[in-house]
Motif scaffolding. Sequence first.
Motif, PDB file in Angstrom:
ATOM      1  N   THR A 442       0.799  -1.232   0.000  1.00  0.00           N
ATOM      2  CA  THR A 442       0.000   0.000   0.000  1.00  0.00           C
ATOM      3  C   THR A 442       0.831   1.282   0.000  1.00  0.00           C
ATOM      4  N   GLY A 443       2.139   1.173   0.206  1.00  0.00           N
ATOM      5  CA  GLY A 443       2.937   2.394   0.277  1.00  0.00           C
ATOM      6  C   GLY A 443       3.601   2.767  -1.028  1.00  0.00           C
ATOM      7  N   GLU A 444       3.297   2.070  -2.095  1.00  0.00           N
ATOM      8  CA  GLU A 444       3.887   2.335  -3.406  1.00  0.00           C
ATOM      9  C   GLU A 444       2.775   2.349  -4.461  1.00  0.00           C
ATOM     10  N   GLN A 445       3.064   2.988  -5.601  1.00  0.00           N
ATOM     11  CA  GLN A 445       2.135   2.978  -6.726  1.00  0.00           C
ATOM     12  C   GLN A 445       2.600   2.034  -7.833  1.00  0.00           C
ATOM     13  N   PHE A 446       3.842   1.590  -7.738  1.00  0.00           N
ATOM     14  CA  PHE A 446       4.364   0.612  -8.694  1.00  0.00           C
ATOM     15  C   PHE A 446       5.406  -0.236  -7.957  1.00  0.00           C
ATOM     16  N   ASN A 447       5.981  -1.183  -8.660  1.00  0.00           N
ATOM     17  CA  ASN A 447       6.917  -2.127  -8.043  1.00  0.00           C
ATOM     18  C   ASN A 447       8.313  -1.530  -7.885  1.00  0.00           C
ATOM     19  N   ARG A 448       8.394  -0.498  -7.090  1.00  0.00           N
ATOM     20  CA  ARG A 448       9.662   0.203  -6.879  1.00  0.00           C
ATOM     21  C   ARG A 448      10.754  -0.743  -6.369  1.00  0.00           C
ATOM     22  N   TRP A 449      10.384  -1.708  -5.491  1.00  0.00           N
ATOM     23  CA  TRP A 449      11.369  -2.621  -4.907  1.00  0.00           C
ATOM     24  C   TRP A 449      12.106  -3.442  -5.961  1.00  0.00           C
ATOM     25  N   ASP A 450      11.441  -3.707  -7.098  1.00  0.00           N
ATOM     26  CA  ASP A 450      12.087  -4.441  -8.189  1.00  0.00           C
ATOM     27  C   ASP A 450      12.734  -3.509  -9.212  1.00  0.00           C
ATOM     28  N   VAL A 451      12.070  -2.404  -9.499  1.00  0.00           N
ATOM     29  CA  VAL A 451      12.575  -1.463 -10.502  1.00  0.00           C
ATOM     30  C   VAL A 451      13.903  -0.869 -10.057  1.00  0.00           C
ATOM     31  N   GLU A 452      14.012  -0.559  -8.788  1.00  0.00           N
ATOM     32  CA  GLU A 452      15.220   0.088  -8.270  1.00  0.00           C
ATOM     33  C   GLU A 452      16.215  -0.922  -7.695  1.00  0.00           C
ATOM     34  N   ASN A 453      16.109  -2.159  -8.141  1.00  0.00           N
ATOM     35  CA  ASN A 453      17.068  -3.191  -7.758  1.00  0.00           C
ATOM     36  C   ASN A 453      18.329  -2.997  -8.604  1.00  0.00           C
ATOM     37  N   PRO A 454      19.448  -2.583  -8.019  1.00  0.00           N
ATOM     38  CA  PRO A 454      20.629  -2.252  -8.829  1.00  0.00           C
ATOM     39  C   PRO A 454      21.242  -3.457  -9.537  1.00  0.00           C
ATOM     40  N   ASP A 455      21.048  -4.643  -9.003  1.00  0.00           N
ATOM     41  CA  ASP A 455      21.663  -5.837  -9.588  1.00  0.00           C
ATOM     42  C   ASP A 455      20.824  -6.453 -10.702  1.00  0.00           C
ATOM     43  N   ASN A 456      19.507  -6.287 -10.600  1.00  0.00           N
ATOM     44  CA  ASN A 456      18.645  -6.962 -11.567  1.00  0.00           C
ATOM     45  C   ASN A 456      17.344  -6.167 -11.705  1.00  0.00           C
ATOM     46  N   PRO A 457      17.389  -4.985 -12.296  1.00  0.00           N
ATOM     47  CA  PRO A 457      16.205  -4.123 -12.340  1.00  0.00           C
ATOM     48  C   PRO A 457      15.087  -4.702 -13.205  1.00  0.00           C
ATOM     49  N   GLU A 458      13.871  -4.537 -12.713  1.00  0.00           N
ATOM     50  CA  GLU A 458      12.676  -5.025 -13.402  1.00  0.00           C
ATOM     51  C   GLU A 458      11.985  -3.847 -14.085  1.00  0.00           C
ATOM     52  N   LYS A 459      11.129  -4.158 -15.068  1.00  0.00           N
ATOM     53  CA  LYS A 459      10.347  -3.090 -15.688  1.00  0.00           C
ATOM     54  C   LYS A 459       9.262  -2.636 -14.728  1.00  0.00           C
ATOM     55  N   ARG A 460       8.823  -1.405 -14.910  1.00  0.00           N
ATOM     56  CA  ARG A 460       7.801  -0.829 -14.042  1.00  0.00           C
ATOM     57  C   ARG A 460       6.435  -1.452 -14.351  1.00  0.00           C
ATOM     58  N   VAL A 461       5.710  -1.809 -13.262  1.00  0.00           N
ATOM     59  CA  VAL A 461       4.342  -2.319 -13.380  1.00  0.00           C
ATOM     60  C   VAL A 461       3.518  -1.633 -12.301  1.00  0.00           C
ATOM     61  N   ASP A 462       2.405  -1.030 -12.683  1.00  0.00           N
ATOM     62  CA  ASP A 462       1.581  -0.291 -11.726  1.00  0.00           C
ATOM     63  C   ASP A 462       0.793  -1.234 -10.817  1.00  0.00           C
ATOM     64  N   LEU A 463       0.533  -0.747  -9.604  1.00  0.00           N
ATOM     65  CA  LEU A 463      -0.317  -1.466  -8.657  1.00  0.00           C
ATOM     66  C   LEU A 463      -1.759  -0.983  -8.792  1.00  0.00           C
ATOM     67  N   MET A 464      -2.677  -1.716  -8.168  1.00  0.00           N
ATOM     68  CA  MET A 464      -4.099  -1.371  -8.246  1.00  0.00           C
ATOM     69  C   MET A 464      -4.407  -0.078  -7.496  1.00  0.00           C
ATOM     70  N   SER A 465      -5.477   0.562  -7.944  1.00  0.00           N
ATOM     71  CA  SER A 465      -5.957   1.769  -7.282  1.00  0.00           C
ATOM     72  C   SER A 465      -6.886   1.372  -6.129  1.00  0.00           C
ATOM     73  N   PRO A 466      -7.122   2.287  -5.176  1.00  0.00           N
ATOM     74  CA  PRO A 466      -8.063   1.983  -4.091  1.00  0.00           C
ATOM     75  C   PRO A 466      -9.448   1.587  -4.590  1.00  0.00           C
ATOM     76  N   ALA A 467      -9.917   2.229  -5.650  1.00  0.00           N
ATOM     77  CA  ALA A 467     -11.247   1.895  -6.172  1.00  0.00           C
ATOM     78  C   ALA A 467     -11.284   0.468  -6.700  1.00  0.00           C
ATOM     79  N   GLN A 468     -10.234   0.054  -7.369  1.00  0.00           N
ATOM     80  CA  GLN A 468     -10.167  -1.316  -7.881  1.00  0.00           C
ATOM     81  C   GLN A 468     -10.114  -2.325  -6.729  1.00  0.00           C
ATOM     82  N   ILE A 469      -9.366  -1.996  -5.700  1.00  0.00           N
ATOM     83  CA  ILE A 469      -9.269  -2.885  -4.526  1.00  0.00           C
ATOM     84  C   ILE A 469     -10.641  -3.055  -3.894  1.00  0.00           C
ATOM     85  N   ARG A 470     -11.349  -1.946  -3.707  1.00  0.00           N
ATOM     86  CA  ARG A 470     -12.679  -2.018  -3.076  1.00  0.00           C
ATOM     87  C   ARG A 470     -13.646  -2.833  -3.928  1.00  0.00           C
TER      88      ARG A 470
END
Length: 588
Positions: A442-470
């Motif tokens: 819930t503290g990110e809007q995309f997969n920052r933990w993978d994108v900003e991985n210096p050894d093996n960076p991943e492409k950006r993928v967005d997370l769901m919005s609150p409306a979609q979760i509800r």
Amino acid sequence: MNILMALSQLEVTGAEVYATTVGDELSRRGHSVCYVSDTLTKPHLGEYFKLRFNKRSIPRRFWHVGYLIYLIKKHRIQLVHAHSRASSWSCHVACKLTGTPMITTVHGRQPVHASRKKFHALGDRALAVCEAVKNQLISSLGVSPELIAIGRNGIDTSQYRPVAAPINDKPVISIIGRLTGPKGELCYRLLDECLDLDAYRVQIASGSDIPDRFERFRDKVDFLGYVQDVSGLIANSDLVIGAGRVAMEAILMQRPVFAVGEAQAPGLVTTDDLDAAMASNFGDIGPRDLDIDFTALPARIADALKADFDASGLATRVKASYDLNAVADELEQHYQSVYVHRLRREVPIIMYHRFIEDDSEKGVHGTYMHVNMLEKHFKLLKRLGHETLTFADLAEQGMASRLESGKKYIIITVDDGYKDNYELLFPLLKKYGFKAVIYMVTGEQFNRWDVENPDNPEKRVDLMSPAQIREMADSGLVEFGGHTLSHPHLNTLDKDAQRHEIAENKAQLEQLLGQKLASFAYPFGSHNQDSKALAKELDYPFAVATDSGPLAMHEDPYQIRRIAIFPRTDVFGLWRKIRGNYVFRKSK
């Protein structure tokens, strides 16, 4: 679960009271419990089948085994719980022949002979009602300590409330128990050698017919026969003499108890010697039968009638040890362990992450699944008759509900909460009527933990919005669970940092959804003892890992093992992973 309680008895026994008491509680929890025995006197919720276990000739024993096999197959029995030597012998053979898990509760000291040492006939686990029984099984019969656990008698403690001391013209002493066998011998000697029948009013409650030798006491002793209102009898007593359940029930009513049983005479039970009394089941079990100095009992009984002790504190401790709900909880744990490990099958919990429609969406890490393959997975699950559970279901219905007879359950979990879960997974859940658990960052809007991985960076993928979760939660098909604020390796953080990640994520989701969360997933599966302690402290009933934890999920609800699904997991690969024995084969 479908459970068969097996007893061998010709009259009311402590084993019958135990079996029907816990059996009724298990029935109220949704289990199907039935009974097989020579007799069954106590009221009970399940079906009863008559089988004369006490007829022990060789032809009869073959008949016992055959009839048990018939009951196991006809009623789809998943586990047999035996409560006596005669029934356990026949049940052991029947369970071996049918591959049915079995537990035996050992209620008393066992006879020691060569055949008993060689052929324990206890099944997959023995539950000793007290420490003395456990010690004897180990020392005298050579039963492996790993096979044995302590299984206390379960008492509906709400039925036994404290009562004021009665006002009697002379002390009333109540003896509750059988007049046959060792207890009958004990009762006779108490009347003959220990109790002043002129100074005391002695009353005896027993389901047994009165043996001829007791006739000489008729003029001075009230033989009450079988008493339905045992609580009323205890309430009117200045002293209760007995062992096992009798002692526990009287203590719960805060009446003085003089514990004396088939082996020992612990005497007046107080808080100081409660542990020792419990270890012998209040005198019923010891190194040998009737190891009692009867000459000392008259003075000890007289002192017990005058003694002052902490009745309230004693009742509190007995309630904590014998409370029916706690005992039934432990029994369910044993049932699940025996069932899962004996059959080497567990409800599969599979783990996805994100879903794609086109190869251009593939990521560097193997955490994606093409939606076409996902639908093939769902078609296979539907074809094989699988039904989906969530952890909210288990929290409501109990962990043992996953082992319901005739059901093929699976738990579908999805980590991180990507937008494609709403776009691609959600329509398939609706199409196939499946439920899933999504662990949401819930503290990110995309997969920052993978994108900003210096050894093996991943492409950006967005997370769901609150409306979609509800919307997904409101559908009833998706349970959302916690997954931290920023998806860190929790085992690299100190406890305060972990608490912030877990607690804030939980608070945000619960505020959004308006309901409590039932489960939490450790990011990357990384965790330590602080992580598990925090999940429990923050009121999560369950927490899931990845490929660590016990093979049976109930054995550690805060480190539940899951089965990873990878991009190349095709239909055959999924079938292999959901058969129920995958984690057992993988752990070899």
